[in-house]
Every structure is written in C-alpha cells, then in structure tokens.
Design a protein around this motif. Sequence first.
Motif, PDB file in Angstrom:
ATOM      1  N   GLN A   9      27.146  25.914  23.132  1.00 41.17           N
ATOM      2  CA  GLN A   9      26.935  25.037  22.473  1.00 41.17           C
ATOM      3  C   GLN A   9      25.761  25.572  21.304  1.00 41.17           C
ATOM      4  O   GLN A   9      24.992  25.937  21.737  1.00 41.17           O
ATOM      5  N   VAL A 105      23.418  20.159  27.899  1.00 44.07           N
ATOM      6  CA  VAL A 105      23.719  19.211  27.414  1.00 44.07           C
ATOM      7  C   VAL A 105      22.488  19.039  26.943  1.00 44.07           C
ATOM      8  O   VAL A 105      21.577  18.161  27.166  1.00 44.07           O
ATOM      9  N   ALA A 108      21.203  14.475  22.782  1.00 41.05           N
ATOM     10  CA  ALA A 108      21.516  13.896  21.629  1.00 41.05           C
ATOM     11  C   ALA A 108      23.066  13.108  22.362  1.00 41.05           C
ATOM     12  O   ALA A 108      23.827  12.620  21.762  1.00 41.05           O
ATOM     13  N   GLN A 109      23.573  14.121  22.800  1.00 34.47           N
ATOM     14  CA  GLN A 109      25.508  14.547  23.221  1.00 34.47           C
ATOM     15  C   GLN A 109      25.345  14.229  24.622  1.00 34.47           C
ATOM     16  O   GLN A 109      26.858  13.990  24.973  1.00 34.47           O
ATOM     17  N   PRO A 112      27.916  10.706  25.158  1.00 29.39           N
ATOM     18  CA  PRO A 112      29.601  10.507  24.753  1.00 29.39           C
ATOM     19  C   PRO A 112      30.217  11.838  25.368  1.00 29.39           C
ATOM     20  O   PRO A 112      30.966  11.346  25.856  1.00 29.39           O
ATOM     21  N   TYR A 113      29.487  12.897  25.908  1.00 32.55           N
ATOM     22  CA  TYR A 113      29.589  14.212  27.035  1.00 32.55           C
ATOM     23  C   TYR A 113      29.663  13.151  28.566  1.00 32.55           C
ATOM     24  O   TYR A 113      31.012  13.454  28.937  1.00 32.55           O
TER      25      TYR A 113
END
Length: 177
Positions: A9, A105, A108-109, A112-113
């Motif tokens: 990432q 992850v 902030a992500q 949606p993940y």
Amino acid sequence: MGETPDTPQGDAAAGGQQAQKVNMKVLTQYIRDLSFENGLARNGITGQVEPDISVQVKLDARKRGADNQYEVITKLTCTSKSKSGGETLFVLELEYAGIFQVEGVPEAQLHPYLLIECPRMTFPYVRRIVGDLTRDGGFPPLNLDQIDFLAIYRQEIQRRMEAQQAAGAPTNGATQA
C-alpha cells in the motif's frame, strides 16, 4: 476459506522503509437470513410467462469484538414479475455474511475496503446460492451477473451526501459503515 495475497500500500519512503502490507482472510461465511416465495405455485399463473427480474443489493459492515475482525453483510433481493400481467413469480431475499480478518488497511480506507473488496470475495457463493435456490424453487436457475461493488459504494456515498445536504448538515465526505 480464502486469503488475498499481500499487496503493498503506497510507495516505500526513500529511507528504505517497508511499505505496509494488506492482509485479508475470510474466517467464515454463512447465510444470516433467507426467504424464497414462489408466487407462481401459490397463485397458479397460467400460460406463457415472460419474467422481468430486478435485483437490489445493499451492503453493511460492522466491527466485531476481536481486533481487526469485521462482519460484512450482502443483502440481496431478487424479484421476478410477469412482464405481461405484473404478477409476482418469485421473491428471493438473502443476507449473506462473511467474517473477515483485515490488517494493514489505513483507517481512512477501511470503510471502502470492507464494502467493496469483502463482498467481492463472497459474491461467488451468493451467486451459487441464488442459482440453486431458484432452480430448487421450480424456475430456471438465476445466474447473477457480476456486481460492481465499487459503483454501489459510490452511489451510497452520493445518497448520504445528498441526504446530509437536504437536512442542512455540513458535509465532510465521512461516512459510517
């Protein structure tokens, strides 16, 4: 049951720092709720029937008690009606859940993940259940097309932003699962 390969990432910093890796495992998956109503058998519709099928998908995710574990639920409603008379042929309602271990992850992500990647992992099982159930219910198997979970996520974000604007609340793009 399933595991995604480690994927980097972001870019590694110039100082040789290791990029954070995403690790996702499907711990379990199961049917939370299931209903199939056969209107054709109950109402005795006669003659040649041409079906009009609509599929609605809703997604939900919630944190579980254990660290980095989340329950992600795909709620699917399939309704088949006769094109000519509008009679309901069948209604299928399915809530299919998966328990996922998600690490690496960024916060902030994560939302949606959970609502995009996790349903992609369980979708083949949802498709099989829908096909088997419609076939066992006396209809040709309903083979669902691939679902674009990214588009569903974007539509939900847009809907929430419009609802916030209509309520006069400030919008900052943040959403809750």
